[in-house]
Design a protein around this motif. Structure first.
Motif, PDB file in Angstrom:
ATOM      1  N   LYS A  22       0.819  -1.213   0.000  1.00 49.07           N
ATOM      2  CA  LYS A  22       0.000   0.000   0.000  1.00 49.07           C
ATOM      3  C   LYS A  22       0.855   1.266   0.000  1.00 49.07           C
ATOM      4  O   LYS A  22       0.393   2.336  -0.408  1.00 49.07           O
ATOM      5  CB  LYS A  22      -0.954   0.019   1.195  1.00 49.07           C
ATOM      6  CG  LYS A  22      -1.998   1.134   1.113  1.00 49.07           C
ATOM      7  CD  LYS A  22      -3.067   1.009   2.178  1.00 49.07           C
ATOM      8  CE  LYS A  22      -4.147   2.081   1.989  1.00 49.07           C
ATOM      9  NZ  LYS A  22      -3.663   3.432   2.308  1.00 49.07           N
TER      10      LYS A  22
ATOM     11  N   LEU B  18       3.174   1.960  -2.019  1.00 49.46           N
ATOM     12  CA  LEU B  18       3.268   2.379  -3.417  1.00 49.46           C
ATOM     13  C   LEU B  18       1.923   2.877  -3.927  1.00 49.46           C
ATOM     14  O   LEU B  18       1.856   3.832  -4.705  1.00 49.46           O
ATOM     15  CB  LEU B  18       3.773   1.227  -4.293  1.00 49.46           C
ATOM     16  CG  LEU B  18       5.153   0.666  -3.937  1.00 49.46           C
ATOM     17  CD1 LEU B  18       5.587  -0.356  -4.978  1.00 49.46           C
ATOM     18  CD2 LEU B  18       6.188   1.779  -3.808  1.00 49.46           C
ATOM     19  N   PHE B  19       0.853   2.235  -3.486  1.00 49.82           N
ATOM     20  CA  PHE B  19      -0.492   2.696  -3.849  1.00 49.82           C
ATOM     21  C   PHE B  19      -0.693   4.132  -3.376  1.00 49.82           C
ATOM     22  O   PHE B  19      -1.271   4.959  -4.094  1.00 49.82           O
ATOM     23  CB  PHE B  19      -1.531   1.768  -3.221  1.00 49.82           C
ATOM     24  CG  PHE B  19      -2.957   2.226  -3.368  1.00 49.82           C
ATOM     25  CD1 PHE B  19      -3.657   2.021  -4.544  1.00 49.82           C
ATOM     26  CD2 PHE B  19      -3.606   2.863  -2.309  1.00 49.82           C
ATOM     27  CE1 PHE B  19      -4.980   2.450  -4.677  1.00 49.82           C
ATOM     28  CE2 PHE B  19      -4.927   3.293  -2.432  1.00 49.82           C
ATOM     29  CZ  PHE B  19      -5.609   3.075  -3.625  1.00 49.82           C
TER      30      PHE B  19
ATOM     31  N   GLN C 188       1.334   6.439  -3.234  1.00 54.42           N
ATOM     32  CA  GLN C 188       2.129   7.393  -4.004  1.00 54.42           C
ATOM     33  C   GLN C 188       1.524   7.712  -5.375  1.00 54.42           C
ATOM     34  O   GLN C 188       2.051   8.550  -6.102  1.00 54.42           O
ATOM     35  CB  GLN C 188       3.548   6.860  -4.189  1.00 54.42           C
ATOM     36  CG  GLN C 188       4.331   6.741  -2.894  1.00 54.42           C
ATOM     37  CD  GLN C 188       5.700   6.108  -3.105  1.00 54.42           C
ATOM     38  OE1 GLN C 188       6.298   6.200  -4.177  1.00 54.42           O
ATOM     39  NE2 GLN C 188       6.214   5.456  -2.077  1.00 54.42           N
ATOM     40  N   ILE C 189       0.431   7.054  -5.737  1.00 52.87           N
ATOM     41  CA  ILE C 189      -0.203   7.352  -7.028  1.00 52.87           C
ATOM     42  C   ILE C 189      -0.744   8.775  -6.970  1.00 52.87           C
ATOM     43  O   ILE C 189      -1.601   9.090  -6.134  1.00 52.87           O
ATOM     44  CB  ILE C 189      -1.351   6.371  -7.325  1.00 52.87           C
ATOM     45  CG1 ILE C 189      -0.829   4.931  -7.390  1.00 52.87           C
ATOM     46  CG2 ILE C 189      -2.042   6.741  -8.641  1.00 52.87           C
ATOM     47  CD1 ILE C 189      -1.934   3.887  -7.537  1.00 52.87           C
TER      48      ILE C 189
ATOM     49  N   ARG D  93      -4.940   9.969  -7.558  1.00 54.58           N
ATOM     50  CA  ARG D  93      -5.589   8.722  -7.970  1.00 54.58           C
ATOM     51  C   ARG D  93      -7.113   8.853  -7.913  1.00 54.58           C
ATOM     52  O   ARG D  93      -7.660   9.552  -7.063  1.00 54.58           O
ATOM     53  CB  ARG D  93      -5.126   7.545  -7.109  1.00 54.58           C
ATOM     54  CG  ARG D  93      -5.445   7.631  -5.643  1.00 54.58           C
ATOM     55  CD  ARG D  93      -4.951   6.389  -4.899  1.00 54.58           C
ATOM     56  NE  ARG D  93      -5.337   6.419  -3.504  1.00 54.58           N
ATOM     57  CZ  ARG D  93      -4.558   6.880  -2.533  1.00 54.58           C
ATOM     58  NH1 ARG D  93      -3.357   7.373  -2.811  1.00 54.58           N
ATOM     59  NH2 ARG D  93      -4.985   6.877  -1.284  1.00 54.58           N
TER      60      ARG D  93
ATOM     61  N   TYR E 235      -4.274   1.507 -12.747  1.00 52.76           N
ATOM     62  CA  TYR E 235      -2.916   2.044 -12.727  1.00 52.76           C
ATOM     63  C   TYR E 235      -1.878   0.932 -12.791  1.00 52.76           C
ATOM     64  O   TYR E 235      -2.146  -0.227 -12.444  1.00 52.76           O
ATOM     65  CB  TYR E 235      -2.676   2.843 -11.439  1.00 52.76           C
ATOM     66  CG  TYR E 235      -3.531   4.072 -11.291  1.00 52.76           C
ATOM     67  CD1 TYR E 235      -3.112   5.303 -11.798  1.00 52.76           C
ATOM     68  CD2 TYR E 235      -4.759   4.011 -10.639  1.00 52.76           C
ATOM     69  CE1 TYR E 235      -3.903   6.439 -11.654  1.00 52.76           C
ATOM     70  CE2 TYR E 235      -5.554   5.142 -10.492  1.00 52.76           C
ATOM     71  CZ  TYR E 235      -5.118   6.351 -11.005  1.00 52.76           C
ATOM     72  OH  TYR E 235      -5.898   7.464 -10.853  1.00 52.76           O
TER      73      TYR E 235
ATOM     74  N   LEU F 148       2.207   0.513 -11.308  1.00 57.82           N
ATOM     75  CA  LEU F 148       3.142   1.106 -10.355  1.00 57.82           C
ATOM     76  C   LEU F 148       4.547   0.945 -10.917  1.00 57.82           C
ATOM     77  O   LEU F 148       5.032  -0.185 -11.057  1.00 57.82           O
ATOM     78  CB  LEU F 148       3.021   0.425  -8.984  1.00 57.82           C
ATOM     79  CG  LEU F 148       1.619   0.447  -8.364  1.00 57.82           C
ATOM     80  CD1 LEU F 148       1.579  -0.422  -7.110  1.00 57.82           C
ATOM     81  CD2 LEU F 148       1.193   1.877  -8.041  1.00 57.82           C
ATOM     82  N   ASN F 149       5.204   2.046 -11.241  1.00 57.24           N
ATOM     83  CA  ASN F 149       6.468   1.923 -11.972  1.00 57.24           C
ATOM     84  C   ASN F 149       7.613   1.387 -11.120  1.00 57.24           C
ATOM     85  O   ASN F 149       8.677   1.071 -11.653  1.00 57.24           O
ATOM     86  CB  ASN F 149       6.859   3.260 -12.636  1.00 57.24           C
ATOM     87  CG  ASN F 149       7.052   4.389 -11.633  1.00 57.24           C
ATOM     88  OD1 ASN F 149       7.193   4.170 -10.434  1.00 57.24           O
ATOM     89  ND2 ASN F 149       7.052   5.626 -12.129  1.00 57.24           N
ATOM     90  N   GLN F 150       7.408   1.257  -9.797  1.00 58.97           N
ATOM     91  CA  GLN F 150       8.453   0.645  -8.968  1.00 58.97           C
ATOM     92  C   GLN F 150       8.462  -0.885  -9.101  1.00 58.97           C
ATOM     93  O   GLN F 150       9.431  -1.538  -8.693  1.00 58.97           O
ATOM     94  CB  GLN F 150       8.258   0.996  -7.491  1.00 58.97           C
ATOM     95  CG  GLN F 150       8.363   2.485  -7.184  1.00 58.97           C
ATOM     96  CD  GLN F 150       7.002   3.158  -7.176  1.00 58.97           C
ATOM     97  OE1 GLN F 150       6.087   2.727  -7.886  1.00 58.97           O
ATOM     98  NE2 GLN F 150       6.848   4.189  -6.369  1.00 58.97           N
TER      99      GLN F 150
ATOM    100  N   GLU G 208       0.473   5.132 -16.120  1.00 56.35           N
ATOM    101  CA  GLU G 208       1.628   4.788 -15.322  1.00 56.35           C
ATOM    102  C   GLU G 208       1.821   5.838 -14.247  1.00 56.35           C
ATOM    103  O   GLU G 208       1.677   7.026 -14.513  1.00 56.35           O
ATOM    104  CB  GLU G 208       2.877   4.717 -16.193  1.00 56.35           C
ATOM    105  CG  GLU G 208       3.551   3.373 -16.160  1.00 56.35           C
ATOM    106  CD  GLU G 208       4.862   3.413 -16.955  1.00 56.35           C
ATOM    107  OE1 GLU G 208       5.750   2.681 -16.573  1.00 56.35           O
ATOM    108  OE2 GLU G 208       4.956   4.164 -17.905  1.00 56.35           O
ATOM    109  N   GLN G 209       2.176   5.352 -13.065  1.00 57.92           N
ATOM    110  CA  GLN G 209       2.446   6.326 -12.005  1.00 57.92           C
ATOM    111  C   GLN G 209       3.704   7.112 -12.375  1.00 57.92           C
ATOM    112  O   GLN G 209       4.679   6.556 -12.824  1.00 57.92           O
ATOM    113  CB  GLN G 209       2.666   5.589 -10.691  1.00 57.92           C
ATOM    114  CG  GLN G 209       2.972   6.537  -9.564  1.00 57.92           C
ATOM    115  CD  GLN G 209       3.613   5.827  -8.403  1.00 57.92           C
ATOM    116  OE1 GLN G 209       3.399   4.647  -8.221  1.00 57.92           O
ATOM    117  NE2 GLN G 209       4.416   6.532  -7.655  1.00 57.92           N
TER     118      GLN G 209
END
Length: 316
Positions: free
Chosen positions: A163, A165-166, A168-169, A172, A178, A180-182, A315-316
């Motif tokens: 979450k 990373l979620f 950081q969108i 949103r 989406y 997550l580019n990580q 993409e984020q």
């Protein structure tokens, strides 16, 4: 009696009577690209796995048809029941099963999602929970009978590690899919509209919404697979649902290979939530010392094709 009280009562009785086994564990954390991975070390499960394998060689038994009376909690609607997980490393770990046999390779249908959501939101009082579904032969599923699992989330930050990373969108929007580019592997994630969900008083309306989100996500996952991979086997995937989002990850294999240590580790949906399970000291050491746990997950998923066009999903 509320579902949370009933689960606690049934759990305590089953544990006392040894119809349910709880295994003590130790946890270590490892931060990778902003995700605080939890590595849970549960050595008793190594013996349990060997015993289950030997038992399966003797006779094929479906533990959900019927469920053990001591582990049965209650029915949820006409098609599902809630049972306790017999071998648990998280207290009060529950499983939502279909009353009749359905294949674990099937997608989740409106009734499955509704039953899981209702349980997730009420099973542990005010404690947040996580639902996951291991779909298909390469997903880490332990039983062929359709079942979703729900675990309470504890600790100072009771959310699945992914979450972070979620969160950081940027800007949103509920219902928007989406990437997550990580994450170095194919996946799709969608925020849920809690305002709509919380205001809904109709089961059919809620199940339709959850199903719309799931099948939209599933379609997006297949679109990404067509761009980035050519699967040569039956499609398997992992599904994660929190009270804020749904996420899908297609699977290429069940076991991650740690080549330098000559070890293989089984990964299921919880691994992609940032919660990894190991059963031996060698596995624990290997993951603690691994340079990049994201690569472990990529090994059992599908890597992004760097030449593919990513414009169809934001993409984020």
């Amino acid at each position: 009696m509320t579902l949370s009280n009933l689960i606690e009562e049934k759990y305590n009785i089953a544990l006392k009577n040894k119809d349910l086994l709880f295994y003590e564990t130790t946890k270590v954390t490892k931060n990778v690209d902003g995700v605080e991975f939890e590595i849970t070390y549960a050595p008793p499960l190594a013996n349990k796995t060997e015993a289950v394998v030997e038992e399966k060689k003797k006779i094929k038994v479906n533990p959900f048809l019927p469920p053990h009376p001591a582990l049965y909690v209650q029915d949820i609607g006409e098609e599902h029941s809630v049972v306790l997980n017999k071998f648990c490393i998280v207290p009060h770990h529950i499983i939502v099963i279909t009353k009749e046999f359905k294949s674990q390779s099937q997608p989740l249908f409106p009734g499955d999602l509704l039953a899981a959501w209702k349980c997730m939101m009420t099973a542990f009082g005010t404690t947040p929970a996580l639902t996951f579904y291991n779909c298909g032969p390469f997903s880490g599923a332990s039983q062929p009978h359709k079942h979703l699992q729900i675990v309470p989330l504890d600790g100072s930050n009771p959310q699945p590690p992914i979450k972070a990373l979620f969160n950081q969108i940027p800007e949103r929007k509920a219902g928007q899919i989406y990437l997550l580019n990580q994450l170095p592997f194919v996946h799709v994630i969608v925020p849920l509209d809690r305002n709509f969900i919380d205001s809904s008083t109709d089961d059919e309306e809620l199940s339709d919404y959850l199903s719309q989100m799931f099948f939209g996500l599933l379609d997006a996952m297949f679109q990404q697979l067509r761009k980035h991979a050519t699967p040569d086997r039956e499609i398997s995937y992992n599904f994660i649902m929190s009270d804020q989002f749904m996420m899908l990850i297609p699977r290429s294999r069940e076991l991650a290979t740690l080549s330098q240590e000559n070890l293989q580790i089984s990964i299921n949906s919880l691994g992609f939530a940032g919660m990894l399970l190991v059963k031996t000291p060698e596995e624990l050491t290997a993951l603690e010392n691994h340079n990049d746990l994201m690569q472990v997950l990529k090994d059992v998923g599908y890597a992004w094709n760097q030449n593919a066009d990513l414009e169809d999903a934001m993409e984020q």
